[in-house]
Design a protein around this motif. Structure first.
Motif, PDB file in Angstrom:
ATOM      1  N   ASP A 169      16.908  16.867 -18.258  1.00  0.00           N
ATOM      2  CA  ASP A 169      16.650  15.258 -18.189  1.00  0.00           C
ATOM      3  C   ASP A 169      16.563  15.250 -16.604  1.00  0.00           C
ATOM      4  O   ASP A 169      17.695  14.889 -15.947  1.00  0.00           O
ATOM      5  CB  ASP A 169      17.797  14.678 -18.884  1.00  0.00           C
ATOM      6  CG  ASP A 169      17.433  13.105 -18.731  1.00  0.00           C
ATOM      7  OD1 ASP A 169      16.430  12.681 -18.053  1.00  0.00           O
ATOM      8  OD2 ASP A 169      18.109  12.366 -19.076  1.00  0.00           O
ATOM      9  N   HIS A 170      15.282  15.360 -16.030  1.00  0.00           N
ATOM     10  CA  HIS A 170      15.326  15.115 -14.475  1.00  0.00           C
ATOM     11  C   HIS A 170      15.632  13.717 -14.216  1.00  0.00           C
ATOM     12  O   HIS A 170      16.318  13.606 -12.911  1.00  0.00           O
ATOM     13  CB  HIS A 170      13.884  15.379 -14.195  1.00  0.00           C
ATOM     14  CG  HIS A 170      13.317  16.813 -14.454  1.00  0.00           C
ATOM     15  ND1 HIS A 170      13.487  17.725 -13.786  1.00  0.00           N
ATOM     16  CD2 HIS A 170      12.567  17.382 -15.312  1.00  0.00           C
ATOM     17  CE1 HIS A 170      13.318  18.857 -14.004  1.00  0.00           C
ATOM     18  NE2 HIS A 170      12.595  18.723 -15.296  1.00  0.00           N
ATOM     19  N   SER A 171      15.465  12.817 -14.871  1.00  0.00           N
ATOM     20  CA  SER A 171      15.829  11.261 -14.283  1.00  0.00           C
ATOM     21  C   SER A 171      17.353  11.089 -14.273  1.00  0.00           C
ATOM     22  O   SER A 171      17.794  10.543 -13.034  1.00  0.00           O
ATOM     23  CB  SER A 171      15.278  10.217 -15.205  1.00  0.00           C
ATOM     24  OG  SER A 171      15.929  10.575 -16.411  1.00  0.00           O
ATOM     25  N   ALA A 172      17.931  11.967 -15.102  1.00  0.00           N
ATOM     26  CA  ALA A 172      19.544  11.640 -14.963  1.00  0.00           C
ATOM     27  C   ALA A 172      20.277  13.000 -14.157  1.00  0.00           C
ATOM     28  O   ALA A 172      21.398  13.048 -13.946  1.00  0.00           O
ATOM     29  CB  ALA A 172      20.170  11.626 -16.420  1.00  0.00           C
ATOM     30  N   GLY A 173      19.499  14.029 -14.195  1.00  0.00           N
ATOM     31  CA  GLY A 173      19.927  15.183 -13.449  1.00  0.00           C
ATOM     32  C   GLY A 173      20.905  15.894 -14.498  1.00  0.00           C
ATOM     33  O   GLY A 173      21.906  16.594 -14.060  1.00  0.00           O
ATOM     34  N   ASP A 174      20.687  15.952 -15.503  1.00  0.00           N
ATOM     35  CA  ASP A 174      21.736  16.559 -16.725  1.00  0.00           C
ATOM     36  C   ASP A 174      20.937  17.607 -17.571  1.00  0.00           C
ATOM     37  O   ASP A 174      19.361  17.620 -17.599  1.00  0.00           O
ATOM     38  CB  ASP A 174      21.930  15.578 -17.700  1.00  0.00           C
ATOM     39  CG  ASP A 174      22.794  14.548 -17.221  1.00  0.00           C
ATOM     40  OD1 ASP A 174      23.415  14.502 -16.224  1.00  0.00           O
ATOM     41  OD2 ASP A 174      22.801  13.441 -17.965  1.00  0.00           O
TER      42      ASP A 174
END
Length: 312
Positions: free
Chosen positions: A18-23
């Motif tokens: 999840d690139h937006s959250a960095g997860d």
């Protein structure tokens, strides 16, 4: 997606980032395996309605270990009003003065990247060439010397060390006007300088005729069968004491293989594709001719075919 071991599933599973959250999550159970990861590549974001600046790069490029402050700089903008002009102009002059040292390195790296792209070289060769030039720059050894020749020589040495050699003539074709002699002198200077720095000679790696074969054959549009025969023949030639450069041997083997095929290539075309003079190919042919029955693959040509070749 890539695979990794999930502690909940107790096995290898596919990961979802999840690139937006960095997860980084497990695709099977949803467990967060890694959180708040940092993406060090460029962040691209455009504000078409908010600014006339067409550059979409908002926070700079990825970090470069060869540059001290890579991607971590602050640009001091000019003010619109009259107040603060003196301060902003002073800071701007200081910023320009402070960036002069790395501006030259950045330009040199761009030149190396352009030459690499034109030759179709892989990124590891470009990176090694950058590293070689940075070592020269750190020693203040580039002052007063032909910059284009030095950069071309760095790329030539890098190709040799990465076992992907290019001829001096090929490097010269993308070297912004630097001549073969200038590149050769620059190469000798770099080898000597780096040797003094480390205390031992710089390894360039051996050149073999087979290193150039596929590229030269591709330039001539040879068939797969002819390419295979050329590669086998040039490997066999290494068993004999033929005192010619690997590039010359590659050129004359290609000439012989094409003369034995239905798709004969003129000597002039081979000279252009390989960068070897026609006279050199003829002289190399004389040296190779006595060994042809043992060099040319038997599946490609019989002894009768070899006898039909012109004698030197």
């Amino acid at each position: 997606m890539s695979d990794a071991y999930c502690t909940d599933c107790k096995r290898e599973t596919e990961l979802v980032v999840d690139h937006s959250a960095g997860d980084t999550l497990c695709s099977e159970c949803g467990l967060v395996l890694e959180s708040h990861s940092i993406d060090e590549t460029s962040e691209w974001r455009t504000f078409a309605n908010e600014s006339s600046n067409s550059d979409p790069n908002r926070v700079g490029g990825p970090t470069n270990p060869l540059l001290a402050d890579s991607a971590l700089t602050t640009v001091i903008a000019k003010t619109n009003g009259s107040s603060g002009d003196f301060l902003s102009n002073s800071l701007g002059r200081w910023q320009n003065r402070n960036g002069n040292a790395e501006r030259g390195l950045i330009q040199a790296f761009k030149t190396i990247a352009t030459m690499s792209d034109r030759l179709g070289l892989v990124g590891t060769i470009k990176d090694r060439a950058n590293e070689i030039f940075k070592r020269l720059e750190d020693q203040k050894s580039t002052r007063g010397r032909n910059q284009d020749a030095l950069l071309a020589a760095c790329l030539y040495i890098s190709c040799r060390q990465e076992d992907k050699p290019r001829t001096i003539k090929e490097i010269c074709s993308v070297a912004n006007g630097a001549t073969k002699k200038e590149i050769g002198r620059a190469k000798d200077f770099i080898v000597k300088t780096l040797g003094l720095e480390t205390g031992h000679s710089v390894e360039l790696g051996a050149i073999h005729a087979g290193d150039f074969m596929k590229r030269f054959c591709s330039n001539l549009g040879m068939s797969h069968q002819a390419v295979r025969a050329s590669e086998e023949a040039v490997k066999k030639s290494e068993e004999f004491d033929i005192r010619r450069s690997p590039i010359s041997i590659a050129a004359v083997v290609i000439y012989i293989i094409t003369q034995l095929s239905d798709d004969k290539k003129p000597l002039k075309d081979i000279a252009v594709a390989t960068g070897v003079a026609e006279g050199t190919i003829r002289n190399s042919y004389k040296d190779l001719y006595p060994h042809l029955p043992k060099i040319i693959p038997s599946w490609y040509a019989k002894e009768e075919d070899l006898k039909n070749l012109s004698s030197p």
